[in-house]
Design an enzyme around this catalytic site. Sequence first.
Site, short mmCIF file in Angstrom:
data_model
loop_
_atom_site.label_atom_id
_atom_site.label_comp_id
_atom_site.label_asym_id
_atom_site.label_seq_id
_atom_site.Cartn_x
_atom_site.Cartn_y
_atom_site.Cartn_z
N PRO A 80 -24.08 -10.02 -26.60
CA PRO A 80 -23.81 -9.09 -26.93
C PRO A 80 -22.55 -8.29 -27.19
O PRO A 80 -22.33 -8.13 -25.97
CB PRO A 80 -24.65 -8.26 -26.44
N CYS A 96 -19.96 -4.84 -27.43
CA CYS A 96 -20.47 -3.62 -28.06
C CYS A 96 -18.77 -3.42 -29.74
O CYS A 96 -18.06 -4.05 -29.21
CB CYS A 96 -19.72 -2.66 -27.33
N ALA A 111 -24.73 -3.69 -26.60
CA ALA A 111 -25.25 -2.55 -25.93
C ALA A 111 -26.14 -1.86 -26.04
O ALA A 111 -25.33 -0.68 -27.47
CB ALA A 111 -24.80 -2.06 -24.89
N TYR A 114 -22.86 -0.54 -15.60
CA TYR A 114 -23.33 -0.18 -15.66
C TYR A 114 -24.79 0.54 -15.09
O TYR A 114 -24.57 -0.08 -14.24
CB TYR A 114 -23.39 -0.08 -17.40
#
Length: 367
Positions: free
Chosen positions: A23, A25, A57, A182
């Site tokens: 993944p 961003c 994300a 996160y």
Amino acid sequence: MSKLFSPISLGPMALSNRIDIAPMCQYSADEGLATDWHMIHLGHLALSGAGLLTIEATAVNPEGRISPGDLGLWSDDHAKALAPVIKAIRKYAPIKVAVQLAHAGRKASCAVPWEGGANIAIGDGGWQTVAPSPVPYADGDTVPLALDDAALKQITDDFVAAAMRSHNLGLDGIELHGAHGYLLHQFLSPLSNQRTDGYGGSLENRIRYPLEIFKAVRAAVPATMAVGMRISASDWVEGGWDIEQSVVFAQALEKLGCDFIHVSSGGLSPAQKIVLGPNYQIEFAARIKRDTSMPTIGVGLITEAGQAERILETGQADMVALARAMLFDPRWPWHAAAQLGDQVSAPPQYLRSQPREFKDLFSDTPS
């Protein structure tokens, strides 16, 4: 057959090879809604020949976005915006598709990278961030509000709702984002989690909330949908989260039915000291693979086909994930298969591109 292009299953999700497009961003959503950029970006990566494509994300609520441009899945409108992208991928590519569900916690409310990436103050268009404890990521950042029990319950519900939308979209898997500093990672690390209740202090307490999120998401979607987690195996800061704690957490996830674990590192503290180099995170993946039986995905400056093959041949990981290398070379799996003397899937529209010296590269035969 090479190891890289051999099949593997992550729980119920059967993959044709062991390449995961990690993944990444894109910071290109409109109030969380997928845009034409996502059709172009994910569409061309879906034609790469990789076994798995994991969508960037994706925030489970507006406050959980890293930036105002983050993709979201907190409403049915967000699912509706993403649906045409998934439909197009399904029509033209056999690749399996997962989504990374995330909440940025104290690292939310930031500018997009090409505008500096700094924290945006509330008065300048940012928003109030939340975290396990009122400890900002960096000096000068907005001080996050410590999450109370009601807020924790709401975020759990938000993860569940996003997971259900992911399933309704027809996605094959969910990767919960417990890495890179996160929110879930913030609960894990003693550097960011200074709570004195049942979610702070001991290792058992610090892993409790991320495990609750996993358990709730796993229960919310059918067993036919894979659910795993990405973690940072080390904060790279003395006294922080480390590989020993990561092993305990991974073993607890496995007991709850986790289908895979994607092993990264760092991102929690500006004080991190990382020595970058090829395979710099693979030892973490190898340790977790050794101490659990979950399929393990390794990542970290993997750029060459032979390098990826050696990681798998030596049993350091079950899959490899590529991010920047895939952006630089969206046909990386094709070129890797050619170098390893193996085969890869390609859309029929591209079969005539097969070079003569690699006449058996594509698993389909050109007409």
